[in-house]
Design a protein around this motif. Structure first.
Motif, PDB file in Angstrom:
ATOM      1  N   TYR A 254      15.254  30.302 -19.359  1.00  9.16           N
ATOM      2  CA  TYR A 254      14.124  30.976 -18.710  1.00  9.16           C
ATOM      3  C   TYR A 254      12.874  30.903 -19.587  1.00  9.16           C
ATOM      4  O   TYR A 254      11.779  30.571 -19.106  1.00  9.16           O
ATOM      5  N   SER A 258      10.059  28.704 -17.801  1.00 11.65           N
ATOM      6  CA  SER A 258       9.292  29.523 -16.860  1.00 11.65           C
ATOM      7  C   SER A 258       7.804  29.192 -16.854  1.00 11.65           C
ATOM      8  O   SER A 258       7.152  29.253 -15.798  1.00 11.65           O
ATOM      9  N   GLN A 319      17.793  32.886  -6.670  1.00 10.21           N
ATOM     10  CA  GLN A 319      16.788  31.860  -6.961  1.00 10.21           C
ATOM     11  C   GLN A 319      17.227  30.490  -6.459  1.00 10.21           C
ATOM     12  O   GLN A 319      16.456  29.761  -5.830  1.00 10.21           O
ATOM     13  N   GLU A 328      10.016  26.207  -2.766  1.00 14.32           N
ATOM     14  CA  GLU A 328       9.368  26.893  -3.881  1.00 14.32           C
ATOM     15  C   GLU A 328       8.408  27.968  -3.369  1.00 14.32           C
ATOM     16  O   GLU A 328       7.486  27.675  -2.604  1.00 14.32           O
ATOM     17  N   THR A 333      10.410  33.341  -6.564  1.00 11.15           N
ATOM     18  CA  THR A 333      10.767  32.986  -7.929  1.00 11.15           C
ATOM     19  C   THR A 333      10.568  34.167  -8.869  1.00 11.15           C
ATOM     20  O   THR A 333      11.436  34.474  -9.706  1.00 11.15           O
ATOM     21  N   THR A 336      13.305  37.024  -8.137  1.00 15.19           N
ATOM     22  CA  THR A 336      14.672  36.698  -8.549  1.00 15.19           C
ATOM     23  C   THR A 336      14.790  36.586 -10.069  1.00 15.19           C
ATOM     24  O   THR A 336      15.809  36.992 -10.646  1.00 15.19           O
ATOM     25  N   LEU A 337      13.764  36.068 -10.720  1.00 21.65           N
ATOM     26  CA  LEU A 337      13.800  36.017 -12.181  1.00 21.65           C
ATOM     27  C   LEU A 337      13.721  37.416 -12.780  1.00 21.65           C
ATOM     28  O   LEU A 337      14.372  37.705 -13.793  1.00 21.65           O
ATOM     29  N   THR A 340      17.187  38.796 -12.595  1.00 24.03           N
ATOM     30  CA  THR A 340      18.069  38.165 -13.582  1.00 24.03           C
ATOM     31  C   THR A 340      17.805  38.699 -14.980  1.00 24.03           C
ATOM     32  O   THR A 340      18.735  39.061 -15.719  1.00 24.03           O
ATOM     33  N   SER A 393      11.859  23.906  -9.598  1.00 22.55           N
ATOM     34  CA  SER A 393      12.410  24.967 -10.439  1.00 22.55           C
ATOM     35  C   SER A 393      13.923  25.008 -10.365  1.00 22.55           C
ATOM     36  O   SER A 393      14.563  25.818 -11.037  1.00 22.55           O
ATOM     37  N   ALA A 397      16.883  27.120 -12.498  1.00 21.37           N
ATOM     38  CA  ALA A 397      17.689  28.088 -11.761  1.00 21.37           C
ATOM     39  C   ALA A 397      19.178  27.764 -11.861  1.00 21.37           C
ATOM     40  O   ALA A 397      20.014  28.666 -12.037  1.00 21.37           O
TER      41      ALA A 397
END
Length: 429
Positions: A254, A258, A319, A328, A333, A336-337, A340, A393, A397
């Motif tokens: 990440y 990212s 994701q 996308e 994004t 969900t990140l 996580t 991405s 992911a």
């Protein structure tokens, strides 16, 4: 950093220790100790990322290629792994304080060498040694906590260290950019030198020896490293080690991917990306605070660990499914990140607390394996994001999902969290 530590440092617990190790220290001394240990934990992330904004200028000044400059970071990470795996077990036989002072002094010395390096080869070698020295603070901070605190206290203080680890990688590039705005890349290492000196003085003043001679491993280096071998052979301990290491791999993927995802694919500015990154970090910090509160109220650590892994899996799976089905999207994004990373914020303090408790017979060796493999897996995962393509991405992911899903497998198949390993014994006064 000190302000953050003082804000999140928990008040002393009334839990009675499960073993007669060290008499409780006054609240003021405990706060000072935890603050210094947290600062020691932050040094490695700061030294990893502070100079990243200066990579182009560094290459020009040293006449080095971009890959050669990037190798200096790889060398530092390798030093962190080697240093933790060596210094941690050694401290079980030699004690914590002398190695902590030596490591802090070494960090100062090698930071000076980095600042003065005339070419990239010497810089790379100095960075490796700087990593070895900096590893002392990380691995011994966890060992000192394990020596001094027991029961419900230990998870609270590990939550503090985890929150510091969440803040430091965010603060590092900002601090580095501020230094580079007024000076050259060499000044970054000068700043690290000053920080190292301050930490060395703080260690001398605020970190007493936590492992008395009668509790050290006798028999020299052979016995010391034999203790690590025993831990490596314990299924449940290695299960928790792998949970931490695999989740760290997802976090490093990440961190490394990212900025590309948000700035290149979604077209946000670097300022907006910093806001996104900071927001996700707030989720990680909030998870650490929730962990400390719930653990203090008697919620099982293994339950919190399983919840953290489960949240991380859900976020990473979401994701992947979004990219595959919808495509996308910036909001998808980001959300969900955030989920996580918030899950990861639960995993780290819970996993570290349980792992150190399970490996309490050799806290230095346990800390070495928990921390060393964390950085080893992270260093392996970070470059994979760019290796598998830059037009989606999905690689990031998938790497994150694979890592956290594998952590779930380790949690169930090896750690067997429902058996309650490493849970503190609580007895109110």
């Amino acid at each position: 950093m000190v302000i953050v530590l003082l804000m999140v440092s928990p008040s002393p617990s009334r839990t009675v220790p499960t073993s007669a190790a060290t008499a409780p220290a006054p609240a003021g001394r405990t706060a000072a100790l935890v603050t210094v240990l947290g600062a020691l934990t932050a040094v490695a992330p700061l030294a990893t990322d502070m100079y990243v904004p200066g990579f182009p200028a560094m290459g020009d000044a040293l006449g080095a290629s971009s890959s050669a400059v990037q190798l200096t970071m790889t060398a530092f990470l390798a030093g962190l792994v080697v240093g933790q795996l060596v210094i941690g077990p050694l401290s079980d036989g030699l004690g914590r304080r002398r190695l902590l002072i030596s490591g802090s002094a070494g960090f100062v010395l090698f930071s000076v060498l980095c600042a003065l390096a005339p070419n990239v080869t010497l810089l790379t070698g100095s960075r490796f040694l700087q990593g070895v020295a900096g590893a002392a603070g990380m691995v011994l901070a966890r060992a000192v906590l394990t020596d001094r605190f027991h029961g419900a206290e230990l998870p609270r203080y590990f939550a503090v260290l985890s929150q510091v680890m969440g803040v430091a990688p965010i603060a590092a590039p900002v601090l580095g950019g501020a230094v580079l705005a007024v000076s050259t890349w060499r000044a970054v290492f000068a700043v690290l030198t000053v920080l190292g000196v301050l930490l060395l003085l703080a260690v001398v003043r605020a970190v007493p020896e936590s492992l008395p001679p009668e509790r050290r491993h006798a028999g020299g280096l052979t016995s010391t490293f034999r203790a690590m071998g025993v831990l490596l052979g314990r299924r449940e301990f290695m299960g928790y080690v792998l949970v931490i290491a695999l989740v760290a791999a997802a976090l490093f993927a990440y961190i490394s991917g990212s900025s590309f995802v948000f700035e290149n694919l979604h077209g946000v500015s670097s300022t907006t990306y910093s806001l996104i990154f900071a927001t996700n970090a707030v989720g990680m910090l909030a998870a650490g605070a929730v962990f400390a509160r719930l653990a203090g109220r008697g919620v099982r650590l293994n339950t919190l660990l399983a919840a953290g892994v489960g949240v991380s899996v859900l976020g990473a799976l979401g994701q992947v499914l979004l990219v595959v089905s919808v495509g996308e999207t910036l909001a998808g994004t980001w959300i969900t990140l955030f989920v996580t990373v918030t899950g990861i914020g639960l995993v780290f303090p819970a996993g570290m607390s349980i792992g150190q408790a399970v490996g309490r017979t050799a806290p230095g060796a346990a800390s070495a394996l928990l921390g060393g493999l964390q950085f080893f897996f992270g260093a392996l995962a970070a470059p994979l994001v760019g290796l598998f393509g830059e037009d989606s991405s999905l690689p990031m992911a998938l790497i994150m999902l694979t890592s956290v899903a594998a952590a779930g497998v380790a949690l169930v198949g090896l750690a067997r969290f429902w058996q309650g390993h490493g849970e503190p014994e609580r007895r109110t006064a």
